[in-house]
Design an enzyme around this catalytic site. Sequence first.
Site, mmCIF file in Angstrom:
data_model
loop_
_atom_site.group_PDB
_atom_site.id
_atom_site.type_symbol
_atom_site.label_atom_id
_atom_site.label_comp_id
_atom_site.label_asym_id
_atom_site.label_seq_id
_atom_site.Cartn_x
_atom_site.Cartn_y
_atom_site.Cartn_z
ATOM 1 C CB ALA A 213 -0.890 0.066 1.038
ATOM 2 C CG ASN A 214 1.402 4.316 -2.588
ATOM 3 O OD1 ASN A 214 2.293 3.636 -2.863
ATOM 4 N ND2 ASN A 214 0.818 4.901 -3.456
ATOM 5 N NE ARG A 215 3.526 7.040 6.172
ATOM 6 C CZ ARG A 215 4.399 8.136 6.179
ATOM 7 N NH1 ARG A 215 5.402 8.116 5.790
ATOM 8 N NH2 ARG A 215 4.063 8.853 7.131
ATOM 9 C CB VAL A 280 -3.706 4.204 -6.880
ATOM 10 C CG1 VAL A 280 -3.869 2.892 -7.544
ATOM 11 C CG2 VAL A 280 -5.077 5.004 -7.062
#
Length: 401
Positions: A213-215, A280
């Site tokens: 995931a991205n933060r 995203v």
Amino acid sequence: MLADTRILLIVSGSVSAFKVPELIRLLRKAGAAVTPVLTAGGAHFVTPHVLQAVAGEAVHQDLWSLTTEAEIGHIRLARLPDLVVVAPASANMLARMAHGMADDLAATLLLATDKPVLVAPAMNWAMWAHPATRANMATLTARGVHVIGPNDGAMAEAETGPGRLAEPAEIFAAIAALLEAGRAAAHRPLAGRHVLVTSGPTHEPIDPVRYIANRSSGKQGHAIAAALAALGARVTLVSGPVSVPDPAGVQVVKVESAREMLAACEAALPADAAICAAAVADWRTAHAAGQKMKKVPGQPPAPLELALNPDILATLSAHAARPRLVVGFAAETENVVANAIAKRQRKGCDWIVANDVSGDVMGGTENTVHLVTDTGVEDWPRMPKQDVAARLAARLAEALA
């Protein structure tokens, strides 16, 4: 209630014109300024001296007045008010309105005005029921003219039926409602628009308990959705996993992965605008494990084969149902503006909102952004994310106007 509003009141030929001074009194008591216009027929039932006394303004009667027409007076009068009211509106007045006549001052004003118009019909019941009057009324309402009344009751001719002028208090209430609706519309410039917003991160599964995931907290994207809704837009918010509450008055579609987010965005089209604020994940595992991957002592970590995720911003920018305005976000840690300019060209979107995320922006409450468009770069000062959202929503409303 009606402070700082101006009513252009046209009085046409009907015996019920005797009720007009009471209507003017109610309007002035509520704070409105009233400019009376009296037709030749109306002058048979109420004098200009009475109207001037109760309105406190000059009564306008003559299209060919040298004094006022030296300044194109009828055009000035037509553009001056917030609302034009015709009370009483005789059968003859309604017919001339429907057919676009301009043979006296009142009819010319009604043809020249760009303001809302309210008519209060008053006539004998047979005249009101006549097919010609019904056709004229249908024409006027189809053009957006508002109507109050007529009422059913006793008439001057010792007859009873529909055609009686609405009471001054009823006409006043209709005026107040129209002006309030106009003020509300002025503060809802995105009414009737559909805007798609993405927010939060995407989670790309490695196995049932791990993900890439991205933060992202979703605070900025959710604030944008709320700001757009406050301006009257119908908002579809496609959100990845976040802990912030859903904005009020917004349709929220919750997704996990980038592929799910893209599918939800395409399903939400058509839209007038799309704002892609979600962080995203660029990659996903090529083959997510069906069971939890175990750590085996003494053995190296299991290898991860990565695959590119779909590019949602670029896909929407090139979509067959492309929104009129597509806005992307660029979260950068260096060369913020230069990278954002390149990203806008590469993705094919209209605007990029760039921000430096090397500090406490991710999960924080404030943001410093640069708006990159085809005309240049706007550097916005550091401000709360809600203020960034409000400013961006206002810019979007201007662009779609």
